[in-house]
Design a protein around this motif. Structure first.
Motif, short mmCIF file in Angstrom:
data_model
loop_
_atom_site.label_atom_id
_atom_site.label_comp_id
_atom_site.label_asym_id
_atom_site.label_seq_id
_atom_site.Cartn_x
_atom_site.Cartn_y
_atom_site.Cartn_z
N ASP A 18 0.84 -1.19 0.00
CA ASP A 18 0.00 0.00 0.00
C ASP A 18 0.88 1.24 0.00
N ARG A 49 -11.04 7.61 -1.10
CA ARG A 49 -10.04 7.33 -2.13
C ARG A 49 -9.25 8.60 -2.42
N GLU A 68 -4.08 5.46 -8.27
CA GLU A 68 -5.33 5.85 -7.61
C GLU A 68 -5.87 4.62 -6.93
N GLY A 69 -6.48 4.83 -5.77
CA GLY A 69 -7.05 3.68 -5.08
C GLY A 69 -7.87 4.03 -3.87
N THR A 70 -8.31 2.99 -3.21
CA THR A 70 -9.20 3.12 -2.06
C THR A 70 -8.41 3.17 -0.76
N ARG A 95 -4.73 1.49 -1.10
CA ARG A 95 -4.43 0.31 -1.92
C ARG A 95 -4.47 0.72 -3.38
N PRO A 96 -3.34 0.68 -4.10
CA PRO A 96 -3.35 1.04 -5.51
C PRO A 96 -4.30 0.15 -6.32
N ARG A 97 -5.20 0.77 -7.07
CA ARG A 97 -6.17 0.03 -7.90
C ARG A 97 -5.98 0.33 -9.39
N ARG A 98 -5.62 1.56 -9.71
CA ARG A 98 -5.44 1.96 -11.11
C ARG A 98 -4.10 2.68 -11.25
N TRP A 99 -3.38 2.32 -12.30
CA TRP A 99 -2.07 2.88 -12.56
C TRP A 99 -2.04 3.49 -13.96
#
Length: 143
Positions: free
Chosen positions: A46, A66, A84-86, A131-135
């Motif tokens: 994270d 987020r 980007e993430g939650t 928590r990274p969700r989109r890169w």
């Protein structure tokens, strides 16, 4: 050219100053809040930041759940990583975490004086883990 997963995670793990963006949540009347921040990241884990418990940034992140970070460089090539993430957790910050963060960005001889000052002066701090969700990432080479 897009970076591989290993390249983008390695780049994000370097001590760049990030631009943090979070929804300002004012019914489209304002752009997202975007501010520079120090952050910590280990590949595969994270991202975490530290901020004032009662700061506008902390309130907006708590409300939206987020946020996004963007780091870049211009030498030796033009490269960026945006993630980007939650929010996974928000907890009171410890002096040890402040020391870890300061050591990432400051020369060794400046860490202890900065930590002493910040721990006393900045008020209660929190650590927010995302928590990274989109890169998004790219290396434009030496344009």
């Amino acid at each position: 050219m897009a970076l591989s997963q290993e390249e983008r995670e390695t780049f994000l793990a370097e001590p760049h100053v990030a631009a943090l963006s979070v929804d300002a949540g004012e019914d489209g009347q304002r752009a997202p809040l975007t501010v520079p921040v120090w952050y910590q990241y280990t590949p595969g884990g994270d991202v975490w930041i530290m901020t004032g418990r009662d700061s506008r940034k902390a309130r907006l992140i708590a409300k939206s759940g987020r946020f996004a970070l963007m780091v870049d460089r211009t030498e030796p090539t033009i490269r960026y990583v945006s993630v980007e993430g939650t929010v996974e957790e928000t907890v009171p910050a410890t002096r040890e975490q402040l020391t870890e963060m300061a050591a990432r960005y400051l020369p060794a001889e400046k860490v202890a004086p900065y930590v002493d000052f910040a721990w006393e002066d900045h008020g209660p701090q929190v650590v927010i883990r995302m928590r990274p969700r989109r890169w998004l990432s790219s290396d434009l080479g030496s344009v």
